[in-house]
Design an enzyme around this catalytic site. Structure first.
Site, PDB file in Angstrom:
ATOM      1  CG  HIS A 265      -2.027  -1.051   1.101  1.00 44.38           C
ATOM      2  ND1 HIS A 265      -2.497  -1.553  -0.096  1.00 44.38           N
ATOM      3  CD2 HIS A 265      -2.744  -1.724   2.073  1.00 44.38           C
ATOM      4  CE1 HIS A 265      -3.438  -2.457   0.135  1.00 44.38           C
ATOM      5  NE2 HIS A 265      -3.597  -2.593   1.436  1.00 44.38           N
TER       6      HIS A 265
ATOM      7  CG  HIS B  91      -7.804  -0.480   2.401  1.00 48.27           C
ATOM      8  ND1 HIS B  91      -8.512  -1.259   3.282  1.00 48.27           N
ATOM      9  CD2 HIS B  91      -6.744  -1.224   2.011  1.00 48.27           C
ATOM     10  CE1 HIS B  91      -7.893  -2.424   3.427  1.00 48.27           C
ATOM     11  NE2 HIS B  91      -6.821  -2.431   2.656  1.00 48.27           N
TER      12      HIS B  91
ATOM     13  CD  GLU C 189      -8.215  -3.294  -0.697  1.00 51.10           C
ATOM     14  OE1 GLU C 189      -7.029  -2.999  -0.873  1.00 51.10           O
ATOM     15  OE2 GLU C 189      -8.558  -4.261   0.014  1.00 51.10           O
TER      16      GLU C 189
HETATM   17  C1  GLA Z   1      -5.280  -5.252   1.732  1.00 51.28           C
HETATM   18  C2  GLA Z   1      -4.367  -6.401   1.689  1.00 51.28           C
HETATM   19  C3  GLA Z   1      -4.548  -7.195   2.910  1.00 51.28           C
HETATM   20  C4  GLA Z   1      -4.335  -6.355   4.138  1.00 51.28           C
HETATM   21  C5  GLA Z   1      -5.257  -5.222   4.140  1.00 51.28           C
HETATM   22  C6  GLA Z   1      -4.980  -4.326   5.316  1.00 51.28           C
HETATM   23  O1  GLA Z   1      -6.577  -5.637   1.521  1.00 51.28           O
HETATM   24  O2  GLA Z   1      -4.516  -7.212   0.553  1.00 51.28           O
HETATM   25  O3  GLA Z   1      -3.652  -8.254   2.892  1.00 51.28           O
HETATM   26  O4  GLA Z   1      -3.044  -5.847   4.137  1.00 51.28           O
HETATM   27  O5  GLA Z   1      -5.118  -4.516   2.933  1.00 51.28           O
HETATM   28  O6  GLA Z   1      -4.904  -4.982   6.504  1.00 51.28           O
END
Ligand code: GLA
Length: 376
Positions: free
Chosen positions: A130, A199, A337
């Site tokens: 991220h 997110h 997402e």
């Molecule tokens: C995304 C990732 C997950 C996790 C979340 C946050 O969805 O794919 O693995 O890191 O963000 O916890």
């Protein structure tokens, strides 16, 4: 003379009705919402269009709340999160945030572009997640109100988190007719990679009301991208047919989540990217629909992106106390997402995430809220 008056009256009447049919504009208001860790003022924007109200803050471009009526008109906040900026700064698993420069993981925190190797912070085991340790979720964006919403801008400097180029990013949130539209754009002065998303963790029964396992999900995708045990795609595009990843017709999230399946083990549940069915690259298609039978709330996600990360809140473990003292237990929220595929810079067969100098990154996602009529 009389005739001309009649014509005018009819014209005015039609005009008034047209305006009424178009509905009143979304009300956009702003209030102070504390300070970030550098002492920069953070603002909270409220967008209200009658039935639905969304709140967005300039820190992380975070969607703080979305209030939606159920089939009896009762409003609930359908996204997980906190009540103050300080709590978001102290400990947040990306609740509601804009993710950038790169949504999801880049293997070994490394990629090559134009013959050069770029290194990124490893903040998820050996991988970069991220956008790195200080991604777009942890900075305060500049904001200005626009028609029906708010426009956020952020300049990520050349080398920020290891990524090349001065990246001028813009995210416009607008609320019209029960739909929150998120429009992302960016330009750069050096070739780079970009993959922006939001997110938000949804619980259509209302945040803090328990797990999301009985909510029904449909994903319009015939393939997904399997991952290794560190959640990095193997590179394969695998048919969902005959697997717990087949959501082409509605299934509850919980129905197959604990099946013995290697991919579900790797993700500790669902934490995978689906390859959305689409005929034309970049057109807005329906990616997913979620229905909550209890409240009658429906969320429809439309996007111009090629992929969708469905994450079933597997890392939530009850240690986070969110809004109104609510305990966020295991799988008490889900994320959808919209994105390019994880680790695309290291997979030539995935749609490219390269943004060339002089080109404009552009992507649209719409979160449309509806209500299921009783008996449906
Ligand atoms: C995304 C990732 C997950 C996790 C979340 C946050 O969805 O794919 O693995 O890191 O963000 O916890």
């Amino acid at each position: 003379m009389l005739r001309r008056w009649n014509v005018w009256m009819v014209a005015i009447l039609i005009g008034t009705q047209l305006l009424a049919a178009m509905g009143a504009k979304t009300r956009v208001s702003k209030q102070a919402f504390g300070k970030d860790s550098e002492g920069k003022a953070v603002d909270l924007y409220t967008l209200a269009d009658g039935a639905v109200e969304a709140r967005i803050m300039t820190y992380g471009g975070i969607v703080v709340s979305i209030k939606v009526p159920d089939r009896n008109g009762k409003l609930s906040d359908v996204v997980l999160g906190y009540e103050s900026v300080d709590q978001y700064i102290a400990n947040s698993p990306y609740f509601g945030a804009i993710i950038g420069r790169y949504g999801n993981r880049i293997a070994h925190g490394r990629f090559e572009l134009d013959g050069k190797t770029f290194s990124l912070p490893k903040n998820d085991g050996d991988n970069s997640l991220h956008g790195g340790t200080r991604g777009f979720d942890k900075v305060t964006w500049s904001a200005q109100p626009v028609e029906n919403g708010v426009e956020l801008s952020y300049l990520s400097k050349d080398g920020d988190q290891g990524y090349p180029g001065n990246l001028q990013a813009k995210v416009i949130y607008t609320l019209v007719g029960n739909a929150l539209r998120i429009e992302y754009s960016a330009t750069t002065d050096k070739d780079t990679v970009v993959n922006l998303t939001n997110h938000s963790y949804f619980n259509l029964a209302g945040e803090g009301s328990g797990d999301i396992l009985q909510q029904r999900l449909k994903i319009n995708a015939a393939q997904f991208t399997p991952v290794d045990s560190t959640l990095i795609p193997t590179g394969e595009l695998k048919p969902v047919a005959g697997t717990p990843f087949d959501f082409r017709t509605f299934h509850t999230i919980g129905e197959r989540i604990n099946n013995s399946n290697k991919q579900l083990q790797n993700g500790k549940g669902y934490d995978h990217n689906w390859v959305l069915d689409r005929k034309t690259e970049g057109e807005l298609v329906e990616a997913a629909v979620v229905e909550d039978p209890g409240s009658g709330r429906i969320l429809r996600v439309l996007t111009s992106e090629p992929g969708l990360q469905f994450y079933s809140g597997n890392f939530l473990d009850g240690s986070i106390i969110g809004k109104a003292g609510h305990v966020y237990a295991h799988r008490s929220g889900f994320c959808l997402e919209t994105q390019h595929f994880p680790d695309s810079p290291n997979h030539k067969n995935f749609p490219s995430t390269v943004l060339k100098t002089g080109r404009r990154y552009h992507s649209v996602t719409v979160l449309q809220f509806d209500i299921q009529k009783a008996g449906n």
